[in-house]
Design a protein around this motif. Sequence first.
Motif, PDB file in Angstrom:
ATOM      1  N   UNK A  33       0.770  -1.414  -0.008  1.00  0.00           N
ATOM      2  CA  UNK A  33      -0.039  -0.032   0.078  1.00  0.00           C
ATOM      3  C   UNK A  33       0.876   1.307   0.062  1.00  0.00           C
ATOM      4  N   UNK A  34       2.010   1.275   0.719  1.00  0.00           N
ATOM      5  CA  UNK A  34       2.906   2.403   0.526  1.00  0.00           C
ATOM      6  C   UNK A  34       3.207   2.594  -0.815  1.00  0.00           C
ATOM      7  N   UNK A  35       3.914   1.747  -1.462  1.00  0.00           N
ATOM      8  CA  UNK A  35       4.241   1.754  -2.674  1.00  0.00           C
ATOM      9  C   UNK A  35       2.853   2.591  -3.776  1.00  0.00           C
ATOM     10  N   UNK A  36       1.968   1.901  -3.602  1.00  0.00           N
ATOM     11  CA  UNK A  36       0.666   2.525  -4.131  1.00  0.00           C
ATOM     12  C   UNK A  36       0.550   3.654  -4.137  1.00  0.00           C
ATOM     13  N   UNK A  37       0.576   4.279  -2.616  1.00  0.00           N
ATOM     14  CA  UNK A  37       0.446   5.604  -2.477  1.00  0.00           C
ATOM     15  C   UNK A  37       1.345   6.432  -3.158  1.00  0.00           C
ATOM     16  N   UNK A  38       2.611   6.114  -2.918  1.00  0.00           N
ATOM     17  CA  UNK A  38       3.768   6.613  -3.518  1.00  0.00           C
ATOM     18  C   UNK A  38       3.607   7.001  -5.030  1.00  0.00           C
ATOM     19  N   UNK A  39       3.179   5.874  -5.767  1.00  0.00           N
ATOM     20  CA  UNK A  39       2.730   5.811  -7.402  1.00  0.00           C
ATOM     21  C   UNK A  39       1.814   6.940  -7.685  1.00  0.00           C
ATOM     22  N   UNK A  40       0.639   6.951  -6.806  1.00  0.00           N
ATOM     23  CA  UNK A  40      -0.519   7.916  -6.617  1.00  0.00           C
ATOM     24  C   UNK A  40      -0.150   9.095  -6.726  1.00  0.00           C
ATOM     25  N   UNK A  41       0.716   9.528  -5.837  1.00  0.00           N
ATOM     26  CA  UNK A  41       1.251  11.048  -5.658  1.00  0.00           C
ATOM     27  C   UNK A  41       2.137  11.422  -6.592  1.00  0.00           C
ATOM     28  N   UNK A  42       2.803  10.418  -7.122  1.00  0.00           N
ATOM     29  CA  UNK A  42       3.907  10.867  -8.492  1.00  0.00           C
ATOM     30  C   UNK A  42       2.650  10.891  -9.601  1.00  0.00           C
ATOM     31  N   UNK A  43       1.536  10.227 -10.042  1.00  0.00           N
ATOM     32  CA  UNK A  43       0.770  10.551 -10.954  1.00  0.00           C
ATOM     33  C   UNK A  43       0.088  11.686 -10.715  1.00  0.00           C
ATOM     34  N   UNK A  44      -0.438  12.072  -9.637  1.00  0.00           N
ATOM     35  CA  UNK A  44      -1.010  13.598  -9.321  1.00  0.00           C
ATOM     36  C   UNK A  44      -0.206  14.544  -9.896  1.00  0.00           C
ATOM     37  N   UNK A  45       1.076  14.401  -9.381  1.00  0.00           N
ATOM     38  CA  UNK A  45       2.096  15.679  -9.787  1.00  0.00           C
ATOM     39  C   UNK A  45       2.549  15.250 -11.276  1.00  0.00           C
ATOM     40  N   UNK A  46       2.114  14.337 -11.728  1.00  0.00           N
ATOM     41  CA  UNK A  46       2.715  13.938 -13.171  1.00  0.00           C
ATOM     42  C   UNK A  46       4.384  13.917 -13.109  1.00  0.00           C
ATOM     43  N   UNK A  47       4.724  13.254 -12.354  1.00  0.00           N
ATOM     44  CA  UNK A  47       6.212  13.375 -11.982  1.00  0.00           C
ATOM     45  C   UNK A  47       6.787  11.768 -12.615  1.00  0.00           C
ATOM     46  N   UNK A  48       6.773  11.886 -13.905  1.00  0.00           N
ATOM     47  CA  UNK A  48       7.290  10.661 -14.715  1.00  0.00           C
ATOM     48  C   UNK A  48       8.391  10.264 -14.111  1.00  0.00           C
ATOM     49  N   UNK A  49       9.422  10.879 -13.821  1.00  0.00           N
ATOM     50  CA  UNK A  49      10.978  10.626 -13.432  1.00  0.00           C
ATOM     51  C   UNK A  49      10.549   9.798 -12.100  1.00  0.00           C
ATOM     52  N   UNK A  50       9.866   9.810 -11.139  1.00  0.00           N
ATOM     53  CA  UNK A  50       9.665   9.485 -10.091  1.00  0.00           C
ATOM     54  C   UNK A  50       8.741   8.172 -10.236  1.00  0.00           C
ATOM     55  N   UNK A  51       7.805   8.160 -11.197  1.00  0.00           N
ATOM     56  CA  UNK A  51       6.705   7.164 -11.710  1.00  0.00           C
ATOM     57  C   UNK A  51       8.007   6.048 -12.098  1.00  0.00           C
ATOM     58  N   UNK A  52       8.884   6.247 -13.277  1.00  0.00           N
ATOM     59  CA  UNK A  52       9.622   5.330 -13.587  1.00  0.00           C
ATOM     60  C   UNK A  52      10.429   4.707 -12.829  1.00  0.00           C
ATOM     61  N   UNK A  53      11.021   5.511 -11.591  1.00  0.00           N
ATOM     62  CA  UNK A  53      12.201   5.049 -10.531  1.00  0.00           C
ATOM     63  C   UNK A  53      11.464   4.031  -9.638  1.00  0.00           C
ATOM     64  N   UNK A  54      10.160   4.239  -9.466  1.00  0.00           N
ATOM     65  CA  UNK A  54       9.243   3.237  -8.702  1.00  0.00           C
ATOM     66  C   UNK A  54       9.249   1.948  -9.281  1.00  0.00           C
ATOM     67  N   UNK A  55       8.964   1.892 -10.759  1.00  0.00           N
ATOM     68  CA  UNK A  55       8.677   1.065 -11.599  1.00  0.00           C
ATOM     69  C   UNK A  55      10.228   0.018 -11.523  1.00  0.00           C
ATOM     70  N   UNK A  56      11.141   0.763 -11.766  1.00  0.00           N
ATOM     71  CA  UNK A  56      12.524   0.066 -11.855  1.00  0.00           C
ATOM     72  C   UNK A  56      12.948  -0.466 -10.675  1.00  0.00           C
TER      73      UNK A  56
END
Length: 62
Positions: A3-26
């Motif tokens: 759930x913590x990862x999902x929350x981080x991804x949600x916040x990154x998406x809300x801010x359209x922070x593609x760099x953070x989104x991709x770092x969460x993936x990798x």
Amino acid sequence: MPSGWIAQLHQAALYTDEKLIFSLFVEQIPEESAYLANTLTDWVNNFRIDKVIDLTQPENNG
């Protein structure tokens, strides 16, 4: 995913922070969840951040 990862991804998406989104993936999606990583990558690459936001809405995680 935790759930913590999902929350981080949600916040990154809300801010359209593609760099953070991709770092969460990798850094955090395990290899056995490659389909999830590929789907999310496709959405971000095709400017479908709205789908990431919808997927990670708190009410969808319970």
